[in-house]
Design a protein around this motif. Structure first.
Motif, mmCIF file in Angstrom:
data_model
loop_
_atom_site.group_PDB
_atom_site.id
_atom_site.type_symbol
_atom_site.label_atom_id
_atom_site.label_comp_id
_atom_site.label_asym_id
_atom_site.label_seq_id
_atom_site.Cartn_x
_atom_site.Cartn_y
_atom_site.Cartn_z
ATOM 1 N N PRO A 143 116.159 55.946 -0.172
ATOM 2 C CA PRO A 143 115.015 56.808 -0.539
ATOM 3 C C PRO A 143 113.814 56.073 -1.004
ATOM 4 C CG PRO A 143 116.584 56.817 -2.232
ATOM 5 C CD PRO A 143 117.143 56.048 -1.057
ATOM 6 N N ALA A 144 113.734 54.709 -1.298
ATOM 7 C CA ALA A 144 112.661 54.024 -1.973
ATOM 8 C C ALA A 144 111.361 54.098 -0.714
ATOM 9 C CB ALA A 144 113.013 52.656 -1.812
ATOM 10 N N GLY A 145 111.644 54.341 0.314
ATOM 11 C CA GLY A 145 110.489 54.196 1.401
ATOM 12 C C GLY A 145 110.137 55.584 1.713
ATOM 13 N N GLY A 146 110.953 56.716 1.225
ATOM 14 C CA GLY A 146 110.590 58.167 1.427
ATOM 15 C C GLY A 146 110.905 58.397 3.079
ATOM 16 N N GLY A 147 111.019 59.801 3.341
ATOM 17 C CA GLY A 147 111.323 60.303 4.682
ATOM 18 C C GLY A 147 110.102 60.963 5.331
ATOM 19 N N ASP A 148 110.208 61.629 6.305
ATOM 20 C CA ASP A 148 109.465 62.502 6.923
ATOM 21 C C ASP A 148 109.670 63.929 6.977
ATOM 22 O OD1 ASP A 148 108.346 60.330 7.888
ATOM 23 O OD2 ASP A 148 108.559 60.353 10.108
ATOM 24 N N ALA A 149 108.677 64.767 6.532
ATOM 25 C CA ALA A 149 108.804 66.347 6.349
ATOM 26 C C ALA A 149 107.995 66.764 7.534
ATOM 27 C CB ALA A 149 108.311 66.711 4.892
ATOM 28 N N VAL A 150 108.719 67.702 8.284
ATOM 29 C CA VAL A 150 107.987 68.314 9.528
ATOM 30 C C VAL A 150 107.681 69.757 9.063
ATOM 31 C CG1 VAL A 150 108.112 68.796 11.801
ATOM 32 C CG2 VAL A 150 108.883 66.566 11.051
ATOM 33 N N VAL A 151 106.426 70.026 9.080
ATOM 34 C CA VAL A 151 106.062 71.435 8.755
ATOM 35 C C VAL A 151 105.526 72.324 9.937
ATOM 36 C CG1 VAL A 151 105.033 73.088 6.933
ATOM 37 C CG2 VAL A 151 105.736 70.591 6.129
ATOM 38 N N THR A 152 106.049 73.379 10.331
ATOM 39 C CA THR A 152 105.572 74.044 11.270
ATOM 40 C C THR A 152 105.152 75.546 11.031
ATOM 41 O OG1 THR A 152 106.955 72.971 12.932
ATOM 42 C CG2 THR A 152 105.889 75.010 13.737
ATOM 43 N N TYR A 153 103.906 76.062 11.115
ATOM 44 C CA TYR A 153 103.621 77.023 10.735
ATOM 45 C C TYR A 153 102.575 78.018 11.758
ATOM 46 C CZ TYR A 153 99.084 74.954 9.094
ATOM 47 O OH TYR A 153 97.869 74.332 9.222
ATOM 48 N N ARG A 154 102.604 79.454 11.798
ATOM 49 C CA ARG A 154 102.053 80.013 12.975
ATOM 50 C C ARG A 154 101.083 81.034 12.226
ATOM 51 N NH1 ARG A 154 103.064 81.002 18.148
ATOM 52 N NH2 ARG A 154 102.382 83.327 18.844
ATOM 53 N N VAL A 155 99.638 80.910 12.731
ATOM 54 C CA VAL A 155 98.603 81.453 12.085
ATOM 55 C C VAL A 155 98.080 82.361 13.154
ATOM 56 C CG1 VAL A 155 96.059 81.236 11.446
ATOM 57 C CG2 VAL A 155 97.863 79.280 11.171
ATOM 58 N N ARG A 156 98.002 83.858 12.864
ATOM 59 C CA ARG A 156 97.498 84.847 13.704
ATOM 60 C C ARG A 156 96.167 85.735 13.252
ATOM 61 N NH1 ARG A 156 99.658 87.582 17.634
ATOM 62 N NH2 ARG A 156 101.491 86.597 17.452
ATOM 63 N N ASN A 157 95.421 86.074 14.032
ATOM 64 C CA ASN A 157 94.300 86.570 13.625
ATOM 65 C C ASN A 157 94.547 88.122 13.781
ATOM 66 O OD1 ASN A 157 91.998 87.863 13.607
ATOM 67 N ND2 ASN A 157 90.796 86.745 15.155
ATOM 68 N N THR A 158 94.718 88.761 12.532
ATOM 69 C CA THR A 158 95.206 90.181 12.324
ATOM 70 C C THR A 158 93.918 90.996 12.099
ATOM 71 O OG1 THR A 158 95.383 89.812 9.945
ATOM 72 C CG2 THR A 158 97.275 89.399 11.424
ATOM 73 N N GLY A 159 92.711 90.469 12.192
ATOM 74 C CA GLY A 159 91.403 91.299 11.883
ATOM 75 C C GLY A 159 90.889 91.723 13.379
ATOM 76 N N ASN A 160 89.528 92.113 13.337
ATOM 77 C CA ASN A 160 89.028 92.644 14.684
ATOM 78 C C ASN A 160 87.684 91.468 15.043
ATOM 79 O OD1 ASN A 160 87.268 93.273 12.700
ATOM 80 N ND2 ASN A 160 87.053 95.508 13.255
ATOM 81 N N VAL A 161 87.673 90.397 14.320
ATOM 82 C CA VAL A 161 86.559 89.262 14.768
ATOM 83 C C VAL A 161 87.370 88.267 14.854
ATOM 84 C CG1 VAL A 161 84.856 90.635 13.652
ATOM 85 C CG2 VAL A 161 86.044 88.896 12.389
ATOM 86 N N ARG A 162 86.752 87.057 15.674
ATOM 87 C CA ARG A 162 87.231 85.955 15.695
ATOM 88 C C ARG A 162 86.865 85.110 14.801
ATOM 89 N NH1 ARG A 162 82.548 82.850 18.545
ATOM 90 N NH2 ARG A 162 80.906 84.135 18.739
ATOM 91 N N VAL A 163 88.049 84.199 14.470
ATOM 92 C CA VAL A 163 88.170 83.301 13.282
ATOM 93 C C VAL A 163 88.301 81.908 13.552
ATOM 94 C CG1 VAL A 163 88.619 85.361 11.666
ATOM 95 C CG2 VAL A 163 90.669 84.044 12.794
ATOM 96 N N ALA A 164 88.112 81.107 12.640
ATOM 97 C CA ALA A 164 88.490 79.499 12.941
ATOM 98 C C ALA A 164 88.714 79.080 11.327
ATOM 99 C CB ALA A 164 87.279 78.760 13.404
ATOM 100 N N GLY A 165 88.594 77.978 11.106
ATOM 101 C CA GLY A 165 88.864 77.412 9.685
ATOM 102 C C GLY A 165 89.526 76.006 9.795
ATOM 103 N N THR A 166 90.104 75.675 8.653
ATOM 104 C CA THR A 166 91.100 74.507 8.513
ATOM 105 C C THR A 166 92.258 75.044 7.812
ATOM 106 O OG1 THR A 166 89.976 74.025 6.327
ATOM 107 C CG2 THR A 166 88.867 72.952 8.403
ATOM 108 N N GLY A 167 93.300 73.938 7.983
ATOM 109 C CA GLY A 167 94.714 73.991 7.407
ATOM 110 C C GLY A 167 95.022 72.707 6.970
#
Length: 353
Positions: free
Chosen positions: A209-233
């Protein structure tokens, strides 16, 4: 130095002193096979499309409108024939959607438009353009009176369908299309909204554990409104009690049309096994007009420090054996002789009193 790393290094030294170390192994990645040269296909017919006006191009990149329900306007699509022969184009409107990888795409030719593409009408569908010339083709956009408020996206297409022969002699019909995007906002109640539908976390737990490991994070973003969106995560990985272990730099999210979704996968390296890892998604969505409130969601996974636990188990076992040996030795040693004590006797000289 992080506490887990310090403890891990101490325990590695302890285990090395108590147990014989085995030979280390190394993994070598095999090189990927080289791909051969691409086989060029038949030369494509060349032409270009762009937003235009009755007197020529207007310098616009897209068709962008802001209209009320029931409104009607006339605009022009410029189609330039860059070939050395006359070309006949099929011109029409269609709808747009967001692909699984976040790209802006138009419906295939065999699917009928049901949204803004169906509100676009040309006087005729087929237009012939002379070589080296441009045609500024008028079309009419009529917004239905019951159109829903918000953004409606599509495209105005100029297509050429040609018959070609494949390598095995088969006749196929190739539909080549170029389009100019259409962004229409219908006046009314505008409701921008973004949701993180799901989050999953996996962890590649390292032996050391001294060097650490890899964490893989997967998430799904959905536009639930009525206008187009962008942004950062961005993704933050924390241990127990909110202990911040790592955080990724913000990544740009693609433009999501209403109802569109996009899956993001982030690999965070060098994460120590802190028993329990929590990945928090931090979205900063925006519309074409303004920034939206941040959206956050989290998920956790177990990350036990196996080497640390094994070292503690070995140490506990070693101490238990030592204590048991001492206790056994104390029980079998027998009674301990106590030397007699003497006291001086006092009396009068010459006998009894």
């Amino acid at each position: 130095m992080p506490l887990v790393t310090l403890l891990s290094r101490i325990c590695v030294t302890l285990v090395a002193a108590l147990l014989a170390a085995g030979p280390a192994s190394a993994a070598v990645a095999a090189p990927a096979p080289a791909s051969g040269p691409a086989t060029p296909g038949p030369a494509a017919t060349r032409w270009a499309v762009q937003p235009s006006g009755p007197d020529g191009p207007t310098g616009r990149n897209y068709f962008i409108y802001d209209l009320a329900p029931g409104a009607t306007l006339t605009d022009h699509l410029g189609v330039t024939n860059l070939s050395d022969r006359p070309l006949t184009f099929q011109v029409y409107g269609t709808d747009a959607y967001t692909t699984a990888d976040g790209a802006f795409a138009l419906l295939p030719a065999d699917r009928a438009a049901t949204d803004v593409g169906s509100w676009i009408r040309f006087d005729r569908r087929a237009w012939t353009v002379a070589p080296g010339r441009r045609a500024d083709i008028p079309f009419r956009l009529s917004v239905p009176a019951n159109a829903t408020p918000g953004d409606h996206a599509g495209g105005v297409i100029a297509a050429i369908a040609q018959a070609r022969t494949t390598a095995d002699g088969q006749q196929v019909r190739v539909d080549q299309r170029l389009a100019a995007r259409v962004y229409l906002r219908v006046n009314g109640d505008v409701r921008p909204a973004v949701a993180v539908e799901s989050v999953s976390v996996s962890y590649d737990n390292p032996i050391n554990p001294a060097g650490g490991g890899d964490a893989v994070v997967t998430y799904r973003v959905r536009n639930t409104g009525n206008v187009r969106v962008a942004g950062t995560g961005a993704v933050a990985v924390e241990g127990p009690f909110g202990w911040r272990l790592a955080r990724t730099a913000p990544v740009d999210l693609p433009e999501l049309l209403p109802g569109g979704a996009f899956t993001v996968t982030e690999r965070v390296t060098g994460v120590p096994p802190a028993l329990l890892l929590t990945a928090e998604i931090d979205l900063a969505p925006t519309t074409v007009d303004t920034a939206l409130p941040p959206v956050r969601r989290a998920a956790s996974t177990w990350a036990p420090p196996w080497l640390l636990l094994a070292a503690l188990a070995v140490l506990a076992g070693w101490l238990t054996v030592r204590l048991r040996r001492r206790a056994r030795a104390a029980r079998t040693a027998g009674p301990v002789a106590v030397p007699p004590t003497t006291r001086p006797v006092t009396g009068t000289a010459g006998g009894a009193p």
